[in-house]
Design a protein around this motif. Structure first.
Motif, PDB file in Angstrom:
ATOM      1  N   ARG A  46       0.827  -1.217   0.000  1.00 32.04           N
ATOM      2  CA  ARG A  46       0.000   0.000   0.000  1.00 32.04           C
ATOM      3  C   ARG A  46       0.856   1.260   0.000  1.00 32.04           C
ATOM      4  O   ARG A  46       0.415   2.322  -0.425  1.00 32.04           O
ATOM      5  CB  ARG A  46      -0.904   0.027   1.230  1.00 32.04           C
ATOM      6  CG  ARG A  46      -2.298  -0.426   0.962  1.00 32.04           C
ATOM      7  CD  ARG A  46      -3.204  -0.038   2.101  1.00 32.04           C
ATOM      8  NE  ARG A  46      -2.688  -0.553   3.362  1.00 32.04           N
ATOM      9  CZ  ARG A  46      -3.329  -1.387   4.161  1.00 32.04           C
ATOM     10  NH1 ARG A  46      -4.534  -1.796   3.872  1.00 32.04           N
ATOM     11  NH2 ARG A  46      -2.785  -1.803   5.278  1.00 32.04           N
ATOM     12  N   ASN A  47       2.075   1.150   0.490  1.00 36.90           N
ATOM     13  CA  ASN A  47       2.948   2.319   0.597  1.00 36.90           C
ATOM     14  C   ASN A  47       4.032   2.375  -0.469  1.00 36.90           C
ATOM     15  O   ASN A  47       4.870   3.272  -0.455  1.00 36.90           O
ATOM     16  CB  ASN A  47       3.571   2.368   1.994  1.00 36.90           C
ATOM     17  CG  ASN A  47       2.561   2.799   3.020  1.00 36.90           C
ATOM     18  OD1 ASN A  47       2.222   3.965   3.103  1.00 36.90           O
ATOM     19  ND2 ASN A  47       2.045   1.854   3.789  1.00 36.90           N
ATOM     20  N   CYS A  48       4.019   1.447  -1.382  1.00 30.55           N
ATOM     21  CA  CYS A  48       5.029   1.412  -2.444  1.00 30.55           C
ATOM     22  C   CYS A  48       4.770   2.493  -3.488  1.00 30.55           C
ATOM     23  O   CYS A  48       3.631   2.870  -3.741  1.00 30.55           O
ATOM     24  CB  CYS A  48       5.047   0.051  -3.128  1.00 30.55           C
ATOM     25  SG  CYS A  48       5.819  -1.198  -2.107  1.00 30.55           S
ATOM     26  N   GLY A  49       5.850   2.960  -4.064  1.00 31.99           N
ATOM     27  CA  GLY A  49       5.759   3.950  -5.130  1.00 31.99           C
ATOM     28  C   GLY A  49       5.507   5.359  -4.650  1.00 31.99           C
ATOM     29  O   GLY A  49       5.223   6.247  -5.444  1.00 31.99           O
ATOM     30  N   LYS A  50       5.626   5.576  -3.348  1.00 27.50           N
ATOM     31  CA  LYS A  50       5.384   6.919  -2.819  1.00 27.50           C
ATOM     32  C   LYS A  50       6.240   7.164  -1.581  1.00 27.50           C
ATOM     33  O   LYS A  50       6.910   6.264  -1.095  1.00 27.50           O
ATOM     34  CB  LYS A  50       3.905   7.108  -2.497  1.00 27.50           C
ATOM     35  CG  LYS A  50       3.328   6.094  -1.542  1.00 27.50           C
ATOM     36  CD  LYS A  50       1.823   6.282  -1.432  1.00 27.50           C
ATOM     37  CE  LYS A  50       1.200   5.198  -0.586  1.00 27.50           C
ATOM     38  NZ  LYS A  50      -0.241   5.328  -0.524  1.00 27.50           N
ATOM     39  N   ASP A  51       6.167   8.376  -1.077  1.00 32.28           N
ATOM     40  CA  ASP A  51       6.879   8.718   0.148  1.00 32.28           C
ATOM     41  C   ASP A  51       6.123   8.113   1.321  1.00 32.28           C
ATOM     42  O   ASP A  51       4.996   8.492   1.610  1.00 32.28           O
ATOM     43  CB  ASP A  51       6.989  10.232   0.296  1.00 32.28           C
ATOM     44  CG  ASP A  51       7.868  10.637   1.462  1.00 32.28           C
ATOM     45  OD1 ASP A  51       8.060   9.824   2.396  1.00 32.28           O
ATOM     46  OD2 ASP A  51       8.370  11.769   1.450  1.00 32.28           O
ATOM     47  N   SER A  52       6.752   7.169   1.979  1.00 35.31           N
ATOM     48  CA  SER A  52       6.125   6.433   3.081  1.00 35.31           C
ATOM     49  C   SER A  52       6.669   6.861   4.439  1.00 35.31           C
ATOM     50  O   SER A  52       6.497   6.145   5.422  1.00 35.31           O
ATOM     51  CB  SER A  52       6.373   4.936   2.888  1.00 35.31           C
ATOM     52  OG  SER A  52       5.921   4.526   1.634  1.00 35.31           O
ATOM     53  N   SER A  53       7.324   7.998   4.486  1.00 31.41           N
ATOM     54  CA  SER A  53       7.983   8.439   5.713  1.00 31.41           C
ATOM     55  C   SER A  53       7.033   8.497   6.907  1.00 31.41           C
ATOM     56  O   SER A  53       7.339   7.967   7.980  1.00 31.41           O
ATOM     57  CB  SER A  53       8.632   9.812   5.513  1.00 31.41           C
ATOM     58  OG  SER A  53       9.585   9.755   4.486  1.00 31.41           O
TER      59      SER A  53
END
Length: 83
Positions: A46-53
């Motif tokens: 769900r957090n892949c491909g984006k800023d997951s900080s």
């Protein structure tokens, strides 16, 4: 020297075949870790491909980033990139 990735490249890696996340500007290939993640692979995907900080820091300490995630780091997000 670390490789630098543009946002469009990171956004392509959102599947079980290639899963990348960004935490504090670092790009991590978590593909091989999906089945071992204590919280399950669904949350990683769900957090892949984006800023997951924000999601990362909600559940993890600096120690996890330095010890466990360090071996998965493949580079950094371009300073001008927007995810």
């Amino acid at each position: 020297m670390s490789k630098t990735f543009e946002a469009d490249e990171v956004k392509k890696h959102t599947s079980e075949q290639s899963a990348w996340v960004v935490v504090d500007g670092g790009v991590y290939d978590v593909t091989s870790f999906l089945d071992d993640h204590p919280g399950g692979k669904k949350i990683l995907l769900r957090n892949c491909g984006k800023d997951s900080s924000e999601a990362f820091w909600t559940y993890h300490s600096e120690k996890v980033l330095a010890k466990t995630a360090a071996k998965m780091k493949i580079g950094d997000l371009s300073p001008n990139a927007k995810l």
